[in-house]
Design a protein around this motif. Structure first.
Motif, PDB file in Angstrom:
ATOM      1  N   THR A 119      -4.323  56.335  28.083  1.00  0.00           N
ATOM      2  CA  THR A 119      -4.855  54.973  28.188  1.00  0.00           C
ATOM      3  C   THR A 119      -4.480  54.203  26.931  1.00  0.00           C
ATOM      4  N   ALA A 120      -4.624  52.877  26.951  1.00  0.00           N
ATOM      5  CA  ALA A 120      -4.285  52.050  25.787  1.00  0.00           C
ATOM      6  C   ALA A 120      -5.249  52.335  24.639  1.00  0.00           C
ATOM      7  N   SER A 121      -4.772  52.196  23.404  1.00  0.00           N
ATOM      8  CA  SER A 121      -5.660  52.345  22.247  1.00  0.00           C
ATOM      9  C   SER A 121      -6.647  51.170  22.236  1.00  0.00           C
ATOM     10  N   VAL A 144      -8.679  41.433  25.620  1.00  0.00           N
ATOM     11  CA  VAL A 144     -10.117  41.407  25.338  1.00  0.00           C
ATOM     12  C   VAL A 144     -10.860  41.588  26.661  1.00  0.00           C
ATOM     13  N   LYS A 145     -11.771  42.578  26.709  1.00  0.00           N
ATOM     14  CA  LYS A 145     -12.448  42.900  27.970  1.00  0.00           C
ATOM     15  C   LYS A 145     -13.961  42.919  27.796  1.00  0.00           C
ATOM     16  N   ALA A 146     -14.658  42.357  28.783  1.00  0.00           N
ATOM     17  CA  ALA A 146     -16.113  42.509  28.834  1.00  0.00           C
ATOM     18  C   ALA A 146     -16.420  43.915  29.334  1.00  0.00           C
ATOM     19  N   GLY A 154     -13.357  39.690  33.865  1.00  0.00           N
ATOM     20  CA  GLY A 154     -13.721  39.955  32.485  1.00  0.00           C
ATOM     21  C   GLY A 154     -12.606  40.489  31.611  1.00  0.00           C
ATOM     22  N   VAL A 155     -11.345  40.193  31.961  1.00  0.00           N
ATOM     23  CA  VAL A 155     -10.207  40.669  31.173  1.00  0.00           C
ATOM     24  C   VAL A 155      -9.373  39.473  30.767  1.00  0.00           C
ATOM     25  N   ILE A 156      -9.176  39.295  29.452  1.00  0.00           N
ATOM     26  CA  ILE A 156      -8.380  38.157  28.984  1.00  0.00           C
ATOM     27  C   ILE A 156      -7.225  38.677  28.136  1.00  0.00           C
ATOM     28  N   ILE A 157      -6.015  38.332  28.545  1.00  0.00           N
ATOM     29  CA  ILE A 157      -4.826  38.737  27.796  1.00  0.00           C
ATOM     30  C   ILE A 157      -4.477  37.581  26.863  1.00  0.00           C
ATOM     31  N   CYS A 158      -4.531  37.850  25.558  1.00  0.00           N
ATOM     32  CA  CYS A 158      -4.432  36.762  24.581  1.00  0.00           C
ATOM     33  C   CYS A 158      -3.102  36.830  23.834  1.00  0.00           C
ATOM     34  N   ILE A 185     -11.608  45.772  22.801  1.00  0.00           N
ATOM     35  CA  ILE A 185     -10.345  45.151  22.389  1.00  0.00           C
ATOM     36  C   ILE A 185      -9.278  46.211  22.592  1.00  0.00           C
ATOM     37  N   GLU A 186      -8.240  45.860  23.365  1.00  0.00           N
ATOM     38  CA  GLU A 186      -7.320  46.886  23.798  1.00  0.00           C
ATOM     39  C   GLU A 186      -5.875  46.480  23.546  1.00  0.00           C
ATOM     40  N   GLU A 187      -5.076  47.477  23.271  1.00  0.00           N
ATOM     41  CA  GLU A 187      -3.622  47.317  23.148  1.00  0.00           C
ATOM     42  C   GLU A 187      -3.051  46.826  24.482  1.00  0.00           C
ATOM     43  N   PHE A 188      -2.105  45.899  24.443  1.00  0.00           N
ATOM     44  CA  PHE A 188      -1.447  45.422  25.664  1.00  0.00           C
ATOM     45  C   PHE A 188      -0.401  46.446  26.088  1.00  0.00           C
ATOM     46  N   LEU A 189      -0.419  46.794  27.377  1.00  0.00           N
ATOM     47  CA  LEU A 189       0.548  47.754  27.907  1.00  0.00           C
ATOM     48  C   LEU A 189       1.537  47.038  28.807  1.00  0.00           C
ATOM     49  N   ALA A 190       2.817  47.317  28.614  1.00  0.00           N
ATOM     50  CA  ALA A 190       3.831  46.783  29.522  1.00  0.00           C
ATOM     51  C   ALA A 190       4.109  47.830  30.579  1.00  0.00           C
ATOM     52  N   GLU A 192       4.708  48.699  35.089  1.00  0.00           N
ATOM     53  CA  GLU A 192       4.388  48.256  36.444  1.00  0.00           C
ATOM     54  C   GLU A 192       3.052  48.847  36.859  1.00  0.00           C
ATOM     55  N   GLU A 193       2.225  47.989  37.484  1.00  0.00           N
ATOM     56  CA  GLU A 193       0.878  48.435  37.862  1.00  0.00           C
ATOM     57  C   GLU A 193       0.884  49.130  39.206  1.00  0.00           C
ATOM     58  N   VAL A 194       0.090  50.175  39.306  1.00  0.00           N
ATOM     59  CA  VAL A 194      -0.039  50.941  40.540  1.00  0.00           C
ATOM     60  C   VAL A 194      -1.520  51.199  40.794  1.00  0.00           C
ATOM     61  N   HIS A 214      -1.245  42.625  44.076  1.00  0.00           N
ATOM     62  CA  HIS A 214      -0.834  41.494  43.229  1.00  0.00           C
ATOM     63  C   HIS A 214      -2.097  40.814  42.747  1.00  0.00           C
ATOM     64  N   LYS A 215      -2.346  40.889  41.420  1.00  0.00           N
ATOM     65  CA  LYS A 215      -3.606  40.357  40.886  1.00  0.00           C
ATOM     66  C   LYS A 215      -3.519  38.873  40.526  1.00  0.00           C
ATOM     67  N   ARG A 216      -2.308  38.404  40.202  1.00  0.00           N
ATOM     68  CA  ARG A 216      -2.221  37.007  39.758  1.00  0.00           C
ATOM     69  C   ARG A 216      -2.201  36.065  40.950  1.00  0.00           C
ATOM     70  N   PRO A 224      -3.593  32.622  36.895  1.00  0.00           N
ATOM     71  CA  PRO A 224      -4.768  33.393  36.495  1.00  0.00           C
ATOM     72  C   PRO A 224      -4.946  34.688  37.289  1.00  0.00           C
ATOM     73  N   ASN A 225      -5.653  35.655  36.685  1.00  0.00           N
ATOM     74  CA  ASN A 225      -6.022  36.883  37.378  1.00  0.00           C
ATOM     75  C   ASN A 225      -7.033  36.571  38.483  1.00  0.00           C
ATOM     76  N   THR A 226      -6.949  37.325  39.566  1.00  0.00           N
ATOM     77  CA  THR A 226      -7.887  37.155  40.680  1.00  0.00           C
ATOM     78  C   THR A 226      -8.384  38.542  41.086  1.00  0.00           C
ATOM     79  N   LEU A 273      -3.538  51.833  37.282  1.00  0.00           N
ATOM     80  CA  LEU A 273      -2.640  52.450  36.301  1.00  0.00           C
ATOM     81  C   LEU A 273      -1.537  51.500  35.889  1.00  0.00           C
ATOM     82  N   MET A 274      -1.122  51.609  34.641  1.00  0.00           N
ATOM     83  CA  MET A 274       0.083  50.913  34.182  1.00  0.00           C
ATOM     84  C   MET A 274       1.101  52.009  33.888  1.00  0.00           C
ATOM     85  N   ILE A 275       2.201  52.011  34.650  1.00  0.00           N
ATOM     86  CA  ILE A 275       3.206  53.044  34.481  1.00  0.00           C
ATOM     87  C   ILE A 275       4.181  52.596  33.399  1.00  0.00           C
TER      88      ILE A 275
HETATM   89  P1  AMP Z   1      -8.819  45.752  34.561  1.00  0.00           P
HETATM   90  O1  AMP Z   1     -10.011  45.131  35.226  1.00  0.00           O
HETATM   91  O2  AMP Z   1      -9.124  46.494  33.315  1.00  0.00           O
HETATM   92  O3  AMP Z   1      -7.927  46.523  35.496  1.00  0.00           O
HETATM   93  O4  AMP Z   1      -7.899  44.523  34.169  1.00  0.00           O
HETATM   94  C1  AMP Z   1      -7.482  43.551  35.129  1.00  0.00           C
HETATM   95  C2  AMP Z   1      -6.009  43.317  34.986  1.00  0.00           C
HETATM   96  O5  AMP Z   1      -5.679  42.918  33.662  1.00  0.00           O
HETATM   97  C3  AMP Z   1      -5.184  44.558  35.224  1.00  0.00           C
HETATM   98  O6  AMP Z   1      -4.953  44.746  36.589  1.00  0.00           O
HETATM   99  C4  AMP Z   1      -3.925  44.251  34.450  1.00  0.00           C
HETATM  100  O7  AMP Z   1      -3.069  43.404  35.186  1.00  0.00           O
HETATM  101  C5  AMP Z   1      -4.444  43.491  33.272  1.00  0.00           C
HETATM  102  N1  AMP Z   1      -4.679  44.397  32.131  1.00  0.00           N
HETATM  103  C6  AMP Z   1      -5.824  45.026  31.816  1.00  0.00           C
HETATM  104  N2  AMP Z   1      -5.686  45.774  30.705  1.00  0.00           N
HETATM  105  C7  AMP Z   1      -4.417  45.629  30.301  1.00  0.00           C
HETATM  106  C8  AMP Z   1      -3.655  46.152  29.208  1.00  0.00           C
HETATM  107  N3  AMP Z   1      -4.212  46.968  28.300  1.00  0.00           N
HETATM  108  N4  AMP Z   1      -2.380  45.790  29.116  1.00  0.00           N
HETATM  109  C9  AMP Z   1      -1.817  44.955  30.020  1.00  0.00           C
HETATM  110  N5  AMP Z   1      -2.469  44.416  31.051  1.00  0.00           N
HETATM  111  C10 AMP Z   1      -3.754  44.746  31.212  1.00  0.00           C
END
Ligand code: AMP
Length: 425
Positions: A119-121, A144-146, A154-158, A185-190, A192-194, A214-216, A224-226, A273-275
């Motif tokens: 998982t991300a740091s 940043v996540k609630a 509750g997830v904001i990519i800044c 507070i989490e590291e951004f992961l690049a 593909e999401e599965v 597809h979340k966006r 925005p995320n949905t 998952l982020m692969i």
């Molecule tokens: P979550 O509810 O934690 O799955 O976050 C919602 C969405 O935000 C995810 O489906 C991803 O698209 C994105 N996301 C969450 N955490 C990360 C991360 N650490 N790095 C990149 N994208 C993320």
């Protein structure tokens, strides 16, 4: 046997539709259901809210419900399974303690770290110990996540440190209510999401067909995320090798960890998952229930009896179950109300449902309500139109034929659901 489905969205419409096909089931009740479940053969809506656990249990006892399947996370995190089990009513889903995997992101991150699951740091903070210097030291973008349930928002990519600090302060200041009392507070992961979804019964696992969502909100995975704008199954990115890796590195250690912590898991378990480029399956999140909209295309492909699978899981007899799948692809397009995911319109009459019902494929309802003999919009995500086809492109064409038959004022949907899979076909 009589069955109760708890919830009223697209996932619950698909669950009710599928369970009503089981020869073991005489009647399916959905609480509260929607305009789509109301019209399904052998399905009836019950006017009880999904989080009114006391009323749901009273109903289950009164109607002698043989199996309850819980759709949304809210009642699971609130302990519906514990309450039903104490009253000897079979209820398919994780206990309150196991559902913390979805209910608290801070709990889950600590769980993943403790059990060495990728998982991300991260670091967690409350208002009392928040340190902006931690954010300033992170590479951008930073996430940043609630901690608590925030309906997928509750997830904001800044992209800047300043916006991340502002997002953290807003959450800690109550912008997500109690869900933001703790933040991650989490590291951004690049990558593909599965979505990887299984039926779990302690250490026994039956993986469901693979899927991707597809979340966006906007085409090209922009905006925005949905809660999810569409999904398809299978997900070609999940090769046999990746499938084995996800089972070995994520699903099995998670179920072992839960057991070791004294919280054995039963129910649908959804790993987001982020692969990574090297194939590492990093866990973004767990959901303690079936995904929405993944449920709709996955259940379109399930040929086995879902009720039998759930009962086997509850009886500890899941071992050896191998669900049969339609080899065709299924693809669902979410049709949303104008304004979603922010303030959205409600009460717009939906046209074309009868015409769509004559076409191949299936329209699952989510935020809909019957008003006399009209069906009107009643939620952000309103419908999910699902097509089947020999290829993802064929399934996509069938789904959009349904979408094109349906209209209402300011409807919005993406026009490119499945584009990644189609590009590789
Ligand atoms: P979550 O509810 O934690 O799955 O976050 C919602 C969405 O935000 C995810 O489906 C991803 O698209 C994105 N996301 C969450 N955490 C990360 C991360 N650490 N790095 C990149 N994208 C993320």
């Amino acid at each position: 046997m009589k069955l109760l489905i708890v919830g009223g969205g697209g996932r619950e419409h698909a669950l009710a539709w599928k369970c009503a096909q089981s020869p073991r089931v005489s009647q399916v009740f959905v609480a509260p259901g929607n305009a789509g479940t109301a019209l399904e053969p052998r399905v009836r809506n019950v006017d009880i809210a999904a989080d009114d656990i006391g009323a749901l249990l009273d109903f289950a006892v009164r109607e002698d419900i043989g199996l309850t399947i819980v759709g949304p996370e809210g009642p699971l995190v609130a302990g519906i399974v514990d309450r039903f089990t104490a009253a000897r009513r079979p209820c398919f889903g994780p206990t309150q303690a196991a559902a913390r995997l979805e209910g608290s992101k801070a709990f889950t991150k600590d769980f993943l770290r403790r059990h060495r699951i990728p998982t991300a740091s991260y670091a967690t903070f409350t208002a009392a110990d928040f340190d902006p210097a931690y954010i300033k030291a992170q590479r951008l973008p930073v996430v940043v996540k609630a901690d608590g349930l925030a309906a997928g928002k509750g997830v904001i990519i800044c992209e800047t440190h300043e916006s991340a600090i502002a997002a953290a302060n807003a959450m800690l200041g109550g912008s997500f209510g109690a869900a933001g009392n703790t933040i991650v507070i989490e590291e951004f992961l690049a990558g593909e999401e599965v979505s990887f979804i299984v039926i779990a019964s302690d250490q026994t696992v039956v993986p469901l067909a693979t899927s991707q969502d597809h979340k966006r909100r906007d085409d090209g995975d922009q905006g925005p995320n949905t809660g999810g704008m569409g999904a398809y199954s299978p997900a070609p990115i999940v090769t046999a090798a990746l499938h084995a890796r996800i089972m070995r590195e994520v699903i099995e250690p998670t179920l072992q960890g839960l057991r070791a912590d004294g919280n054995p898991y039963l129910g649908f378990l959804y790993a987001g998952l982020m692969i990574a480029a090297d194939g590492t399956p990093n866990v973004l999140e767990f959901n303690c229930r079936f995904g929405d909209p993944e449920t709709q295309p996955i259940l379109m492909r399930l040929q086995s009896d879902l009720v039998e699978l759930c009962e086997a899981a509850l009886a500890g007899a899941l071992h050896g179950s191998e669900p049969r799948w339609d080899p065709r692809a299924a693809l669902g397009v979410v049709m949303a109300a104008g304004g979603y995911p922010d303030q959205y319109r409600k009460g717009d009459p939906i046209g074309g449902l009868d015409a769509a019902a004559k076409l191949p494929g299936k329209v699952f309802h989510a935020g809909t309500r019957a008003e006399g003999d009209r069906v009107v919009t009643a939620g952000g995500r309103v419908l999910c139109a699902v097509g089947l086809g020999d290829t993802v492109a064929d399934a996509q064409a069938q789904a959009y034929d349904l979408v094109n038959a349906i209209h209402w004022n300011l409807v919005q949907y993406r026009r490119d659901i499945g584009y990644r899979a189609i590009k590789d076909e």
